[in-house]
Design a protein around this motif. Structure first.
Motif, mmCIF file in Angstrom:
data_model
loop_
_atom_site.group_PDB
_atom_site.id
_atom_site.type_symbol
_atom_site.label_atom_id
_atom_site.label_comp_id
_atom_site.label_asym_id
_atom_site.label_seq_id
_atom_site.Cartn_x
_atom_site.Cartn_y
_atom_site.Cartn_z
ATOM 1 N N LYS A 39 0.706 -1.347 -0.193
ATOM 2 C CA LYS A 39 -0.048 0.000 0.146
ATOM 3 C C LYS A 39 0.844 1.209 -0.081
ATOM 4 O O LYS A 39 0.622 2.135 -0.810
ATOM 5 C CB LYS A 39 -0.927 -0.269 1.093
ATOM 6 C CG LYS A 39 -2.164 -0.870 1.052
ATOM 7 C CD LYS A 39 -3.046 -0.912 2.348
ATOM 8 C CE LYS A 39 -3.974 -1.970 2.128
ATOM 9 N NZ LYS A 39 -4.859 -2.052 3.409
ATOM 10 N N GLU A 40 1.917 1.221 0.806
ATOM 11 C CA GLU A 40 2.953 2.203 0.970
ATOM 12 C C GLU A 40 3.423 2.458 -0.518
ATOM 13 O O GLU A 40 3.713 3.686 -0.903
ATOM 14 C CB GLU A 40 3.817 2.300 2.081
ATOM 15 C CG GLU A 40 3.105 2.717 3.321
ATOM 16 C CD GLU A 40 2.404 3.950 3.561
ATOM 17 O OE1 GLU A 40 2.998 4.895 3.060
ATOM 18 O OE2 GLU A 40 1.196 3.788 4.093
ATOM 19 N N THR A 41 4.002 1.537 -0.990
ATOM 20 C CA THR A 41 4.537 1.444 -2.380
ATOM 21 C C THR A 41 3.805 2.342 -3.524
ATOM 22 O O THR A 41 4.099 3.016 -4.174
ATOM 23 C CB THR A 41 5.318 0.393 -2.799
ATOM 24 O OG1 THR A 41 6.221 -0.471 -1.722
ATOM 25 C CG2 THR A 41 5.750 0.491 -4.223
ATOM 26 N N GLN A 42 2.563 1.661 -3.346
ATOM 27 C CA GLN A 42 1.566 2.232 -4.368
ATOM 28 C C GLN A 42 1.124 3.553 -4.136
ATOM 29 O O GLN A 42 1.163 4.318 -5.238
ATOM 30 C CB GLN A 42 0.312 1.169 -4.381
ATOM 31 C CG GLN A 42 -0.753 1.490 -5.384
ATOM 32 C CD GLN A 42 -2.220 0.786 -5.182
ATOM 33 O OE1 GLN A 42 -2.004 -0.290 -4.660
ATOM 34 N NE2 GLN A 42 -3.043 1.171 -5.781
ATOM 35 N N HIS A 43 1.039 4.101 -2.951
ATOM 36 C CA HIS A 43 0.862 5.556 -2.683
ATOM 37 C C HIS A 43 2.093 6.234 -3.100
ATOM 38 O O HIS A 43 1.621 7.355 -3.739
ATOM 39 C CB HIS A 43 0.623 5.630 -1.131
ATOM 40 C CG HIS A 43 0.356 6.990 -0.832
ATOM 41 N ND1 HIS A 43 -0.639 7.786 -1.011
ATOM 42 C CD2 HIS A 43 1.304 7.815 -0.213
ATOM 43 C CE1 HIS A 43 -0.582 8.906 -0.614
ATOM 44 N NE2 HIS A 43 0.401 9.188 -0.069
ATOM 45 N N VAL A 45 3.959 5.630 -5.488
ATOM 46 C CA VAL A 45 4.037 5.624 -7.114
ATOM 47 C C VAL A 45 3.128 6.614 -7.422
ATOM 48 O O VAL A 45 3.023 7.473 -8.538
ATOM 49 C CB VAL A 45 3.830 4.320 -7.654
ATOM 50 C CG1 VAL A 45 3.587 4.430 -9.019
ATOM 51 C CG2 VAL A 45 4.825 3.336 -7.441
ATOM 52 N N GLU A 46 1.663 6.444 -6.935
ATOM 53 C CA GLU A 46 0.636 7.366 -7.476
ATOM 54 C C GLU A 46 0.786 8.689 -7.130
ATOM 55 O O GLU A 46 0.547 9.774 -7.889
ATOM 56 C CB GLU A 46 -0.869 7.044 -6.570
ATOM 57 C CG GLU A 46 -1.282 5.596 -7.073
ATOM 58 C CD GLU A 46 -2.517 5.402 -6.016
ATOM 59 O OE1 GLU A 46 -2.658 5.878 -5.016
ATOM 60 O OE2 GLU A 46 -3.057 4.073 -6.244
ATOM 61 N N VAL A 47 1.497 8.996 -6.015
ATOM 62 C CA VAL A 47 1.640 10.614 -5.529
ATOM 63 C C VAL A 47 2.943 11.050 -6.523
ATOM 64 O O VAL A 47 2.838 12.229 -7.164
ATOM 65 C CB VAL A 47 2.437 10.585 -4.187
ATOM 66 C CG1 VAL A 47 3.005 11.787 -3.919
ATOM 67 C CG2 VAL A 47 1.203 10.407 -3.310
ATOM 68 N N THR A 48 3.759 10.374 -6.903
ATOM 69 C CA THR A 48 5.082 10.746 -7.866
ATOM 70 C C THR A 48 4.303 10.985 -9.293
ATOM 71 O O THR A 48 4.582 12.160 -9.849
ATOM 72 C CB THR A 48 5.923 9.395 -7.838
ATOM 73 O OG1 THR A 48 6.435 9.250 -6.759
ATOM 74 C CG2 THR A 48 7.003 10.014 -8.923
ATOM 75 N N CYS A 49 3.431 9.907 -9.827
ATOM 76 C CA CYS A 49 2.882 10.230 -11.222
ATOM 77 C C CYS A 49 1.853 11.528 -11.049
ATOM 78 O O CYS A 49 2.022 12.230 -11.934
ATOM 79 C CB CYS A 49 1.974 8.985 -11.311
ATOM 80 S SG CYS A 49 2.871 7.586 -11.959
ATOM 81 N N GLU A 50 1.197 11.540 -10.017
ATOM 82 C CA GLU A 50 0.318 12.762 -9.822
ATOM 83 C C GLU A 50 1.239 14.174 -10.042
ATOM 84 O O GLU A 50 0.809 14.925 -10.650
ATOM 85 C CB GLU A 50 -0.389 12.712 -8.559
ATOM 86 C CG GLU A 50 -1.547 14.112 -8.585
ATOM 87 C CD GLU A 50 -2.461 13.930 -7.581
ATOM 88 O OE1 GLU A 50 -3.136 14.760 -6.882
ATOM 89 O OE2 GLU A 50 -2.627 12.709 -6.770
ATOM 90 N N ASN A 51 2.274 14.045 -9.298
ATOM 91 C CA ASN A 51 3.107 15.256 -9.154
ATOM 92 C C ASN A 51 3.837 15.560 -10.612
ATOM 93 O O ASN A 51 3.754 16.776 -10.933
ATOM 94 C CB ASN A 51 4.197 14.981 -8.240
ATOM 95 C CG ASN A 51 3.887 15.225 -6.883
ATOM 96 O OD1 ASN A 51 2.692 15.590 -6.401
ATOM 97 N ND2 ASN A 51 4.367 14.629 -5.775
#
Length: 166
Positions: A39-43, A45-51
């Motif tokens: 979950k933390e890894t997915q989060h 990745v999601e935050v990085t892509c969104e940024n």
């Protein structure tokens, strides 16, 4: 890429150390620890892509407007293909042009290129419809319009390419 990779490894090491302490103190199962890391890894990745997507937002709007303004019919997308190739050239991404006439196949290799392959695709053709909109990026090609949304598909794919390439 190396800096991000080192930051990621550092973060995962710290998370693992925290989790090991938590296991001994809190008695969590390995399954719960695996879920937490996932979950933390997915989060992350999601935050990085969104940024990254936020950083290129204006660029993507400009790309979409250009593509919308210069539509081409199926198998006649020569200028569109050249525009996409120019974008790939700027990123130094290898590609094969002229696939089925005007198609392009680009390749971004990850850290483990022999393990998995993910294919992303987008249509780039327009329809034989006269655009009646009067916005600044209306079609300049008489009787041809991106009424189908393929200008958006192509833009989204170029955005994904830019983010994945980083």
């Amino acid at each position: 890429m190396k800096a991000r990779s080192l930051q990621y490894r550092f973060l995962m090491t710290v998370m693992s150390a925290i989790l090991i302490v938590t296991i001994f103190v809190g008695g969590f199962s390995i399954y719960e620890v695996d879920n937490y890391i996932q979950k933390e890894t997915q989060h992350l990745v999601e935050v990085t892509c969104e940024n990254e997507a936020t950083k290129i937002n204006d660029e993507l709007i400009a790309i979409r407007r250009y593509l919308h303004q210069h539509p081409e019919l199926s198998f006649e997308e020569y200028h569109t293909a050249a525009y996409i190739q120019q974008q790939l050239d700027q990123l130094q991404i290898p590609y094969t042009a002229g696939v089925a006439g005007t198609g392009i196949i680009a390749l971004i290799e990850g850290q483990h290129p022999t393990r998995k392959c993910i294919a992303l695709r987008a249509d780039m053709d327009a329809l034989p419809i006269q655009e009646t909109n009067t916005c600044e990026y209306s079609s300049v090609n008489e009787g041809i319009m991106h009424a189908c949304g393929h200008d958006v598909h192509t833009t989204c794919l170029l955005g994904a390419v830019k983010i994945l390439h980083k």
